[in-house]
Scaffold this active site. Structure first.
Site, PDB file in Angstrom:
ATOM      1  CD  GLU A 117      24.527  -4.105  -3.523  1.00  0.00           C
ATOM      2  OE1 GLU A 117      23.608  -4.136  -4.365  1.00  0.00           O
ATOM      3  OE2 GLU A 117      24.330  -4.226  -2.291  1.00  0.00           O
ATOM      4  CD  GLU A 137      24.401 -10.300  -2.015  1.00  0.00           C
ATOM      5  OE1 GLU A 137      24.749  -9.201  -1.561  1.00  0.00           O
ATOM      6  OE2 GLU A 137      25.191 -11.052  -2.643  1.00  0.00           O
TER       7      GLU A 137
END
Length: 266
Positions: A117, A137
């Site tokens: 990210e 995730e």
């Protein structure tokens, strides 16, 4: 020279090389995992770079760029604290993506979760062949919170991002370049030098044009075609009016500036 305020004991180091700032994630024993304190240190370094450099490079100390969120810290947060933490990541990473100077990330080893990210918030991503990319995730029972659902999805597409999150798929630097998430791939150990080279080149551009590129392009991408074309005309006209642009155009017309040449031709 590396500033003492960003020295070896800092969570994030800072060095100014000419017009290029080098921002180094400095938790190698944690694979440069991002904690709340690291987020604030990145914020401070980004603000400093924006005030005194014309381009910047973000890299990781040690073999890994960043293994993502520090889960030992995150798992203890109450719900609303987690929301505020995510929004803080958004604000800090937005200062990179839509700030005043272009950023390059030099990617090695783990570029995972929040590390990916962070890399996605930079304008150019240079990865060496040790770099690998993952969004675990789904396996951790969490969700991206550092802007990945917007930035990574726009780089590689939501279907590919969903694949990575659902399956735990790990991609090499070469595969991620094919997907559009990486801009350049180098041999092992070459990412930082190549990133600095790219940043040094960008630092020679007209400052207003760099600002327009990193701020206008993503906004135009969010517009309808008609609105985007109108915005393009406005930005193009403003860019031409700057003193810097006038000097550069004059140099080209007077044959004092090099013409664009085909690759491999000096």
């Amino acid at each position: 020279m590396q500033d003492s305020a960003g020295g070896a004991d800092s969570l994030v180091t800072y060095e100014l090389r000419g017009d290029v700032a080098l921002i180094g994630l400095n938790r190698p024993q944690k694979r440069n995992a991002i904690s709340d304190r690291v987020v604030e240190a990145i914020h401070d370094a980004v603000l400093r770079a924006s005030s005194e450099a014309k381009a910047a490079v973000i890299h990781g100390h040690g073999p890994h760029f960043c293994a993502g969120l520090d889960l030992s810290e995150h798992s203890q947060k109450p719900l609303f604290e987690a929301v505020k933490g995510s929004r803080r990541w958004h604000a800090v990473f937005d200062a990179i993506e839509r700030g005043t100077i272009p950023f390059v990330s030099a990617l090695t080893g783990a570029t995972v979760g929040g590390g990916f990210e962070l890399a996605a918030s930079t304008h150019i991503r240079v990865a060496d062949k040790t770099a690998f990319f993952a969004l675990p995730e789904g396996q951790r029972g969490i969700f991206v919170g550092g802007g990945g659902s917007v930035r990574i999805a726009r780089l590689i597409g939501p279907a590919r991002m969903g694949d990575m999150m659902l399956t735990g798929r790990v991609l090499s630097a070469e595969a991620m370049e094919h997907w559009g998430g990486v801009t350049y791939v180098t041999d092992e150990g070459g990412a930082l030098d190549r990133a600095v080279e790219v940043a040094t080149q960008m630092a020679t551009n007209a400052e207003f044009t760099n600002y327009a590129i990193i701020n206008a392009l993503p906004r135009i991408a969010d517009m309808s075609s008609d609105n985007g074309l109108f915005a393009e005309s406005m930005v193009a006209s403003l860019a031409t009016m700057t003193d810097d642009a006038q000097d550069r155009l004059r140099a080209f017309l007077e044959k004092r500036a090099a013409k664009v040449k085909a690759p491999g031709h000096d």
